[in-house]
Design a protein around this motif. Structure first.
Motif, mmCIF file in Angstrom:
data_model
loop_
_atom_site.group_PDB
_atom_site.id
_atom_site.type_symbol
_atom_site.label_atom_id
_atom_site.label_comp_id
_atom_site.label_asym_id
_atom_site.label_seq_id
_atom_site.Cartn_x
_atom_site.Cartn_y
_atom_site.Cartn_z
ATOM 1 N N LEU A 6 0.730 -1.381 -0.289
ATOM 2 C CA LEU A 6 0.654 0.049 0.117
ATOM 3 C C LEU A 6 0.766 1.496 0.211
ATOM 4 O O LEU A 6 2.097 1.389 0.967
ATOM 5 C CB LEU A 6 -0.687 -0.299 0.781
ATOM 6 C CG LEU A 6 -2.433 -1.472 1.302
ATOM 7 C CD1 LEU A 6 -2.377 -1.009 2.728
ATOM 8 C CD2 LEU A 6 -3.084 -1.269 0.515
ATOM 9 N N LYS A 7 0.387 1.837 -0.976
ATOM 10 C CA LYS A 7 1.163 3.628 -1.044
ATOM 11 C C LYS A 7 0.135 4.582 -0.098
ATOM 12 O O LYS A 7 -0.604 4.622 -0.099
ATOM 13 C CB LYS A 7 0.404 4.093 -2.057
ATOM 14 C CG LYS A 7 2.469 3.373 -3.155
ATOM 15 C CD LYS A 7 2.360 4.301 -4.006
ATOM 16 C CE LYS A 7 3.263 3.386 -5.916
ATOM 17 N NZ LYS A 7 3.202 3.425 -6.497
ATOM 18 N N VAL A 8 0.969 5.260 0.786
ATOM 19 C CA VAL A 8 0.351 5.965 1.777
ATOM 20 C C VAL A 8 1.350 7.310 2.006
ATOM 21 O O VAL A 8 2.182 7.684 1.432
ATOM 22 C CB VAL A 8 0.431 5.265 3.071
ATOM 23 C CG1 VAL A 8 -0.471 4.458 3.120
ATOM 24 C CG2 VAL A 8 1.975 5.786 3.776
ATOM 25 N N LYS A 9 0.162 8.544 2.617
ATOM 26 C CA LYS A 9 1.437 9.582 2.825
ATOM 27 C C LYS A 9 1.428 9.732 3.517
ATOM 28 O O LYS A 9 2.484 11.382 3.797
ATOM 29 C CB LYS A 9 0.408 10.922 1.920
ATOM 30 C CG LYS A 9 -0.925 11.011 2.494
ATOM 31 C CD LYS A 9 -1.574 11.707 2.239
ATOM 32 C CE LYS A 9 -3.068 12.069 2.824
ATOM 33 N NZ LYS A 9 -3.469 13.325 2.189
ATOM 34 N N ASP A 10 1.008 9.652 4.956
ATOM 35 C CA ASP A 10 1.316 9.488 6.437
ATOM 36 C C ASP A 10 2.282 9.057 6.643
ATOM 37 O O ASP A 10 1.813 7.301 6.897
ATOM 38 C CB ASP A 10 0.014 9.896 7.392
ATOM 39 C CG ASP A 10 0.288 10.555 8.444
ATOM 40 O OD1 ASP A 10 0.609 9.317 9.204
ATOM 41 O OD2 ASP A 10 0.157 11.646 9.126
ATOM 42 N N LYS A 11 3.150 8.770 7.036
ATOM 43 C CA LYS A 11 4.310 7.846 8.162
ATOM 44 C C LYS A 11 3.506 6.878 9.493
ATOM 45 O O LYS A 11 4.177 6.083 9.810
ATOM 46 C CB LYS A 11 5.410 7.717 8.206
ATOM 47 C CG LYS A 11 6.612 8.794 6.706
ATOM 48 C CD LYS A 11 7.851 9.223 7.349
ATOM 49 C CE LYS A 11 8.805 8.841 5.458
ATOM 50 N NZ LYS A 11 10.159 9.261 6.089
ATOM 51 N N VAL A 71 4.415 -1.310 3.690
ATOM 52 C CA VAL A 71 3.859 0.138 3.061
ATOM 53 C C VAL A 71 4.993 1.192 2.337
ATOM 54 O O VAL A 71 6.216 0.417 2.732
ATOM 55 C CB VAL A 71 3.669 0.978 4.295
ATOM 56 C CG1 VAL A 71 3.471 2.155 4.430
ATOM 57 C CG2 VAL A 71 2.331 0.041 5.748
ATOM 58 N N GLU A 72 4.978 1.785 1.581
ATOM 59 C CA GLU A 72 5.103 2.476 0.580
ATOM 60 C C GLU A 72 4.959 4.434 1.053
ATOM 61 O O GLU A 72 3.909 4.392 0.630
ATOM 62 C CB GLU A 72 5.515 2.065 -0.412
ATOM 63 C CG GLU A 72 6.062 1.037 -0.929
ATOM 64 C CD GLU A 72 5.893 0.832 -2.496
ATOM 65 O OE1 GLU A 72 5.261 1.303 -3.067
ATOM 66 O OE2 GLU A 72 6.173 -0.547 -3.069
#
Length: 236
Positions: free
Chosen positions: A96-101, A120-121
């Motif tokens: 899954l690509k996310v914007k929030d670490k 997670v990427e």
């Protein structure tokens, strides 16, 4: 349970099924940190890790959870390929690509507790991620996904996706956007891999996909492509 906590719990109903961040909930309730902690001790919500909770609801599997969770994430890499190629290669890792670490860490922890292997990427520019909505999920755009898979040596996933969707994939866009991309740790362009793979498909008697005569000299990459294409044509 005190009335104020009952009221707060009721306000969380709109977030059922979702991971929630204490900092975000503070926007609707200044005492969110205290209230969330108390609700978790009452087993009314689940503490995932520091700063994150899950507002429970019934979920059948990881896909049900991902569809109900309201945080931004995009199904990508080989996981997205399984959507486009009808699960030609079944994998038990979910990328899954996310914007929030912080959310990404909570997501991995939540999955770990349930036996889900989540990778997670992190995207520095989430607005540039191209995706399509499938049901309640955001799935990486088909053309971008094929390119990404080829860059990461997932040749079977990529060629299976093109083969299964040969009548609707945008070949012009695929060729254009793959020209400057390279297979990881090689000098071979992704466009060259596509052309060589399509050339091999035609030689094996599969449906011909328009391409130019491929030219590159990396024999190891060619062998990997040959193996992938043979499996796709044989089982496709």
């Amino acid at each position: 349970m005190p009335d104020y906590l009952k009221v707060f719990h009721e306000r969380l109903r709109e977030l059922e099924g979702s991971l929630v961040r204490v900092k975000s909930v503070k926007e609707i309730e200044p005492n969110a940190k205290e209230y969330l902690s108390k609700l978790s001790k009452e087993d009314l919500i689940e503490r995932v890790k520091w700063g994150w909770y899950w507002v429970p609801t019934k979920i059948r599997d990881i896909w049900d959870f991902l569809g109900k969770d309201k945080n931004f994430k995009v199904v990508s890499a080989q996981t997205a390929a399984s959507f486009w190629n009808n699960d030609f290669v079944h994998r038990d890792v979910y990328v899954l690509k996310v914007k929030d670490k912080s959310y990404g860490r909570a997501l991995k922890e939540f999955g770990k507790k349930r036996g889900w292997d989540i990778e997670v990427e992190y995207s520095k520019a989430p607005s540039k991620i191209k995706y399509r909505q499938i049901g309640n999920l955001f799935v990486e755009d088909m053309e971008d996904n094929v390119i990404e898979c080829l860059q990461n040596w997932a040749f079977i996933d990529a060629f299976a996706t093109v083969y299964e969707n040969r009548k609707r994939i945008n070949l012009d866009r695929l060729y254009k956007e793959s020209y400057w991309k390279r297979v990881s740790k090689t000098n071979v362009r992704v466009k060259q891999v596509l052309e060589y793979g399509f050339h091999q498909m035609a030689k094996l008697g599969a449906v011909r996909i328009p391409h130019k005569e491929p030219r590159f000299n990396d024999n190891f990459v060619k062998r990997e492509i040959n193996e992938a294409v043979e499996k796709v044509v044989e089982l496709g």
